[in-house]
Motif scaffolding. Structure first.
Motif, PDB file in Angstrom:
ATOM      1  N   PRO A  59       0.808  -1.219   0.000  1.00  0.00           N
ATOM      2  CA  PRO A  59       0.000   0.000   0.000  1.00  0.00           C
ATOM      3  C   PRO A  59       0.846   1.276   0.000  1.00  0.00           C
ATOM      4  CG  PRO A  59      -0.848  -1.553   1.617  1.00  0.00           C
ATOM      5  CD  PRO A  59       0.475  -2.089   1.142  1.00  0.00           C
ATOM      6  N   ALA A  60       2.010   1.235   0.671  1.00  0.00           N
ATOM      7  CA  ALA A  60       2.886   2.414   0.690  1.00  0.00           C
ATOM      8  C   ALA A  60       3.422   2.705  -0.702  1.00  0.00           C
ATOM      9  CB  ALA A  60       4.023   2.211   1.684  1.00  0.00           C
ATOM     10  N   LYS A  61       3.810   1.662  -1.436  1.00  0.00           N
ATOM     11  CA  LYS A  61       4.285   1.852  -2.804  1.00  0.00           C
ATOM     12  C   LYS A  61       3.175   2.418  -3.681  1.00  0.00           C
ATOM     13  CE  LYS A  61       7.715  -1.916  -3.070  1.00  0.00           C
ATOM     14  NZ  LYS A  61       8.027  -3.166  -3.813  1.00  0.00           N
ATOM     15  N   ALA A  62       1.961   1.877  -3.540  1.00  0.00           N
ATOM     16  CA  ALA A  62       0.833   2.359  -4.333  1.00  0.00           C
ATOM     17  C   ALA A  62       0.537   3.828  -4.021  1.00  0.00           C
ATOM     18  CB  ALA A  62      -0.402   1.498  -4.081  1.00  0.00           C
ATOM     19  N   HIS A  63       0.521   4.171  -2.749  1.00  0.00           N
ATOM     20  CA  HIS A  63       0.259   5.554  -2.328  1.00  0.00           C
ATOM     21  C   HIS A  63       1.300   6.501  -2.926  1.00  0.00           C
ATOM     22  CE1 HIS A  63       0.523   9.043   0.402  1.00  0.00           C
ATOM     23  NE2 HIS A  63      -0.792   8.902   0.472  1.00  0.00           N
ATOM     24  N   THR A  64       2.563   6.114  -2.834  1.00  0.00           N
ATOM     25  CA  THR A  64       3.645   6.941  -3.363  1.00  0.00           C
ATOM     26  C   THR A  64       3.504   7.150  -4.869  1.00  0.00           C
ATOM     27  OG1 THR A  64       5.167   6.321  -1.609  1.00  0.00           O
ATOM     28  CG2 THR A  64       6.166   7.044  -3.674  1.00  0.00           C
ATOM     29  N   ALA A  65       3.179   6.087  -5.604  1.00  0.00           N
ATOM     30  CA  ALA A  65       3.023   6.198  -7.050  1.00  0.00           C
ATOM     31  C   ALA A  65       1.825   7.072  -7.420  1.00  0.00           C
ATOM     32  CB  ALA A  65       2.871   4.813  -7.669  1.00  0.00           C
ATOM     33  N   ALA A  66       0.756   6.977  -6.650  1.00  0.00           N
ATOM     34  CA  ALA A  66      -0.442   7.772  -6.961  1.00  0.00           C
ATOM     35  C   ALA A  66      -0.233   9.248  -6.685  1.00  0.00           C
ATOM     36  CB  ALA A  66      -1.642   7.248  -6.159  1.00  0.00           C
ATOM     37  N   VAL A  67       0.225   9.580  -5.494  1.00  0.00           N
ATOM     38  CA  VAL A  67       0.356  11.004  -5.163  1.00  0.00           C
ATOM     39  C   VAL A  67       1.541  11.646  -5.879  1.00  0.00           C
ATOM     40  CG1 VAL A  67      -0.861  10.780  -2.969  1.00  0.00           C
ATOM     41  CG2 VAL A  67       1.634  10.638  -2.999  1.00  0.00           C
ATOM     42  N   GLY A  68       2.537  10.839  -6.237  1.00  0.00           N
ATOM     43  CA  GLY A  68       3.678  11.369  -6.981  1.00  0.00           C
ATOM     44  C   GLY A  68       3.466  11.346  -8.489  1.00  0.00           C
ATOM     45  N   ARG A  69       2.453  10.593  -8.930  1.00  0.00           N
ATOM     46  CA  ARG A  69       2.118  10.464 -10.345  1.00  0.00           C
ATOM     47  C   ARG A  69       3.273   9.950 -11.184  1.00  0.00           C
ATOM     48  NH1 ARG A  69      -1.206  16.083 -10.378  1.00  0.00           N
ATOM     49  NH2 ARG A  69      -2.978  15.278  -9.210  1.00  0.00           N
ATOM     50  N   ARG A  70       4.061   9.083 -10.564  1.00  0.00           N
ATOM     51  CA  ARG A  70       5.184   8.442 -11.259  1.00  0.00           C
ATOM     52  C   ARG A  70       5.498   7.141 -10.536  1.00  0.00           C
ATOM     53  NH1 ARG A  70       6.925  13.306  -9.377  1.00  0.00           N
ATOM     54  NH2 ARG A  70       7.143  14.030 -11.498  1.00  0.00           N
ATOM     55  N   GLU A  71       6.232   6.282 -11.218  1.00  0.00           N
ATOM     56  CA  GLU A  71       6.582   5.007 -10.592  1.00  0.00           C
ATOM     57  C   GLU A  71       7.417   5.252  -9.337  1.00  0.00           C
ATOM     58  OE1 GLU A  71       7.802   1.622 -12.854  1.00  0.00           O
ATOM     59  OE2 GLU A  71       6.797   2.361 -14.671  1.00  0.00           O
ATOM     60  N   SER A  72       7.189   4.462  -8.331  1.00  0.00           N
ATOM     61  CA  SER A  72       7.928   4.611  -7.080  1.00  0.00           C
ATOM     62  C   SER A  72       9.419   4.377  -7.276  1.00  0.00           C
ATOM     63  CB  SER A  72       7.364   3.659  -6.011  1.00  0.00           C
ATOM     64  OG  SER A  72       7.376   2.313  -6.464  1.00  0.00           O
TER      65      SER A  72
END
Length: 135
Positions: A59-72
């Motif tokens: 979930p942390a990876k998904a959150h980071t990718a969503a709010v950053g709008r780029r791959e983690s």
């Protein structure tokens, strides 16, 4: 005013099924998280044999990718490149490869985060899930 697509439950189910199928095809025990554009959890599954810690990392990876709008992976590369001060970035915890944004028409609809195997394999599973909805 712009119009933006959003993920529907049927999209989330299709992504989840395809990601799980990719993991099972390769005998990879992982956790899979799907979030909306704000990083809010829409779906989570911890496959049999996945390490308990993966239920926090995916979930942390998904959150980071969503709010950053780029791959983690981008954040992992920044840190590995020597910019360790980025570790202090607020509200971003999943800075490892395996979080992939779901992009359509330049907008982020959400993201998929996977944890449990090699980072490249985590990303492979996430991308397989996203491909199920044609993105």
């Amino acid at each position: 005013m712009q119009t933006q697509s959003t993920l529907e439950l049927s999209d989330v189910k299709a992504i989840a099924a395809a990601a799980e199928a990719e993991a099972l095809k390769n005998n990879w025990a992982v956790s899979i998280a799907i979030v909306d554009a704000g990083g809010h959890l829409l779906h989570f599954a911890r496959l049999d044999g996945a390490a308990p810690v993966s239920s926090h990392i995916a979930p942390a990876k998904a959150h980071t990718a969503a709010v950053g709008r780029r791959e983690s992976k981008v954040y992992e590369d920044v840190i590995n490149g020597g910019r360790t001060s980025f570790l202090s970035a607020p509200a971003i915890q999943g800075m490892l490869e395996g979080g992939v944004p779901i992009m359509k028409d330049g907008f982020c609809l959400g993201a998929v985060g996977v944890s449990g195997v090699k980072s490249t394999e985590d990303a492979q599973i996430a991308k397989a899930g996203i491909a199920a909805i044609g993105l």
